[in-house]
Design a protein around this motif. Structure first.
Motif, short mmCIF file in Angstrom:
data_model
loop_
_atom_site.label_atom_id
_atom_site.label_comp_id
_atom_site.label_asym_id
_atom_site.label_seq_id
_atom_site.Cartn_x
_atom_site.Cartn_y
_atom_site.Cartn_z
N LEU A 193 0.84 -1.21 0.00
CA LEU A 193 0.00 0.00 0.00
C LEU A 193 0.87 1.25 0.00
CD1 LEU A 193 -2.88 -0.90 2.51
CD2 LEU A 193 -2.91 -1.00 0.02
N VAL A 194 1.93 1.22 0.79
CA VAL A 194 2.87 2.36 0.82
C VAL A 194 3.51 2.54 -0.54
CG1 VAL A 194 5.00 3.25 1.84
CG2 VAL A 194 3.28 2.15 3.30
N ILE B 45 -7.69 0.44 -4.70
CA ILE B 45 -7.93 -0.65 -5.65
C ILE B 45 -7.26 -1.93 -5.18
CG2 ILE B 45 -7.56 -1.42 -8.04
CD1 ILE B 45 -7.67 1.51 -8.89
N SER B 46 -6.21 -1.80 -4.37
CA SER B 46 -5.50 -2.97 -3.86
C SER B 46 -6.40 -3.87 -3.02
CB SER B 46 -4.30 -2.53 -3.02
OG SER B 46 -3.41 -1.72 -3.76
N VAL B 47 -7.36 -3.27 -2.31
CA VAL B 47 -8.19 -4.04 -1.38
C VAL B 47 -9.06 -5.07 -2.10
CG1 VAL B 47 -9.94 -3.91 0.43
CG2 VAL B 47 -8.12 -2.18 0.32
N THR C 99 -8.70 -6.16 -5.09
CA THR C 99 -7.80 -7.05 -5.83
C THR C 99 -7.30 -8.18 -4.94
OG1 THR C 99 -7.06 -5.21 -7.24
CG2 THR C 99 -5.65 -7.16 -7.15
N TYR C 100 -6.91 -7.83 -3.73
CA TYR C 100 -6.43 -8.84 -2.78
C TYR C 100 -7.55 -9.81 -2.39
CZ TYR C 100 -4.70 -10.94 1.53
OH TYR C 100 -4.33 -11.84 2.49
N LEU C 101 -8.74 -9.25 -2.11
CA LEU C 101 -9.85 -10.10 -1.65
C LEU C 101 -10.32 -11.05 -2.75
CD1 LEU C 101 -11.90 -7.52 0.43
CD2 LEU C 101 -10.43 -9.35 1.28
N ILE C 102 -10.34 -10.58 -4.00
CA ILE C 102 -10.74 -11.46 -5.11
C ILE C 102 -9.74 -12.61 -5.25
CG2 ILE C 102 -11.00 -11.62 -7.61
CD1 ILE C 102 -12.02 -8.71 -7.53
N SER C 103 -8.45 -12.28 -5.24
CA SER C 103 -7.41 -13.30 -5.38
C SER C 103 -7.47 -14.29 -4.22
CB SER C 103 -6.03 -12.64 -5.43
OG SER C 103 -5.94 -11.69 -6.47
N LEU C 104 -7.69 -13.78 -3.02
CA LEU C 104 -7.77 -14.64 -1.84
C LEU C 104 -8.97 -15.57 -1.92
CD1 LEU C 104 -6.69 -15.34 1.00
CD2 LEU C 104 -8.16 -13.52 1.90
N LYS C 105 -10.11 -15.02 -2.34
CA LYS C 105 -11.34 -15.83 -2.41
C LYS C 105 -11.23 -16.93 -3.46
CE LYS C 105 -14.73 -15.32 -0.54
NZ LYS C 105 -15.30 -16.00 0.65
N LEU C 106 -10.62 -16.63 -4.60
CA LEU C 106 -10.57 -17.61 -5.69
C LEU C 106 -9.52 -18.68 -5.46
CD1 LEU C 106 -10.98 -15.29 -8.82
CD2 LEU C 106 -12.71 -16.72 -7.73
N THR C 107 -8.42 -18.33 -4.79
CA THR C 107 -7.32 -19.28 -4.64
C THR C 107 -7.15 -19.80 -3.21
OG1 THR C 107 -5.68 -17.54 -4.17
CG2 THR C 107 -6.08 -18.09 -6.49
N ILE D 279 0.55 -11.20 -4.48
CA ILE D 279 1.12 -11.11 -5.82
C ILE D 279 0.22 -10.25 -6.71
CG2 ILE D 279 1.65 -12.43 -7.91
CD1 ILE D 279 2.53 -14.72 -6.08
N GLY D 280 -1.10 -10.42 -6.55
CA GLY D 280 -2.03 -9.59 -7.32
C GLY D 280 -1.85 -8.11 -7.01
N VAL D 281 -1.69 -7.78 -5.74
CA VAL D 281 -1.48 -6.38 -5.35
C VAL D 281 -0.14 -5.88 -5.88
CG1 VAL D 281 -1.26 -4.80 -3.40
CG2 VAL D 281 -2.93 -6.64 -3.31
N LEU D 282 0.89 -6.75 -5.85
CA LEU D 282 2.21 -6.36 -6.37
C LEU D 282 2.14 -6.06 -7.86
CD1 LEU D 282 5.26 -6.01 -6.03
CD2 LEU D 282 5.51 -8.48 -6.44
#
Length: 334
Positions: free
Chosen positions: A23-24, A129-131, A133-141, A149-152
């Motif tokens: 985030l920073v 937007i990171s939030v 993105t992270y939650l979608i990736s976490l939910k799917l995988t 990695i998605g946030v990166l």
């Protein structure tokens, strides 16, 4: 008396720290243009700021009556001597959202000008937007490291950075936030949806929220229609990829309700002159209507056993092809 503090695993602590650092990083790369001064970036942001200020002045001076005043404003600073109909030629959803948000923050003690506010705001939107993105990736995988990695990747995508950095006051940063938020709610609403043999309120509400986010984002930036089309295609082929539930049904009442509420929510875009009523028969909305019809027919056939599933899939493909051909034919004549 000893107090037991909650313990956290090393992996969880590492993930939280990494997410905070990302985030920073997101914030840092987006604020760099401020080194050259507090200026809006490019040409369009100045126009968007101008119209937002018109709405802000109308709302603060006339209250709710300022809304009606804006929709009847012909600004002779543009296209002289005819003037420009601001509401009829501009993404008004962006201006009202920002003007009202700014008024609320000012009432809570914010002490910066509207110009500075719209210059800074895209940075925070880009970070937010990171939030989803992270939650979608976490939910799917089910893997928090994939989410990181998605946030990166989000932090390092040049095309996204330059459209959410300091001074980029256009509809794109806000649409880029609303779209993953909508996708996040859709993922939540369709999780294990085919295994549900009765209607649940929460997934339906999630679908409605997703539709509202997409519809309102369309009033900010026309490119949102691309994601709406992807959703339409996903709905259209739901009978193909959804797993059957306990009763052997691929499409149930929950699926139909979710699709219907998403579509109804997306129609919120008609509240502004742009896109206005043309959104009702836009290509991606027609695709959503077709998807609902196809899924409804499939649902009826599953219950009544009119034809075999194999034969119905053949008929389904024919219906889809004819529907898409019909949409392609009708659109030029609308």
């Amino acid at each position: 008396m000893s107090v037991k503090l909650p313990r956290m695993s090393f992996g969880t602590a590492t993930a939280i720290l990494a997410f905070a650092l990302l985030l920073v990083l997101n914030f840092y790369v987006r604020i760099m243009p401020a080194n050259y001064g507090f200026y809006l970036n490019e040409f369009d942001p100045y126009y968007h700021y101008y119209v937002t200020n018109v709405i802000y002045q109308d709302l603060t001076k006339y209250g709710l009556a300022g809304i009606n005043k804006y929709f009847h404003t012909i600004d002779y600073n543009f296209w002289y001597p005819w003037g420009r109909n601001l509401a009829g030629t501009s993404p008004s959803g962006l201006y009202f959202f920002i003007a009202i948000f700014y008024i609320i923050l000012k009432s809570l003690g914010l002490r910066i000008s509207l110009y500075d506010f719209v210059a800074i705001l895209p940075i925070f939107i880009g970070v937010l937007i990171s939030v989803p993105t992270y939650l979608i990736s976490l939910k799917l995988t089910k893997d928090k490291y994939v989410g990181l990695i998605g946030v990166l990747l989000l932090s390092s995508a040049p095309g996204l950075i330059i459209r959410t950095d300091f001074g980029w006051y256009k509809g794109t940063p806000f649409a880029f936030l609303f779209m993953p938020l909508a996708l996040m709610f859709l993922v939540f609403s369709f999780e294990n949806v085919s295994s549900r043999e009765k209607i649940f309120t929460t997934p339906a509400i999630y679908s409605l929220i997703a539709g509202l986010l997409i519809g309102y984002a369309q009033t900010m930036w026309g490119g949102v229609e691309n994601l709406n089309g992807v959703v339409g295609i996903a709905f259209l082929f739901a009978p193909v990829y959804l797993k059957p539930g306990s009763l052997g049904n691929y499409i149930n009442e929950q699926v139909l309700l979710n699709e219907l509420l998403y579509t109804v929510g997306a129609l919120v875009a008609i509240i502004y002159p742009v896109p206005g009523r043309s959104w009702i028969y836009s290509p991606t909305m027609l695709l959503l209507y077709l998807a609902i019809i196809v899924n409804l027919l499939y649902y009826i056939n599953e219950r009544m056993k009119i034809v075999s599933r194999k034969n119905f899939f053949v008929a389904l493909i024919v219906i889809i092809v004819l529907g898409l051909v019909g949409i392609a034919y009708v659109l030029p004549h609308l």
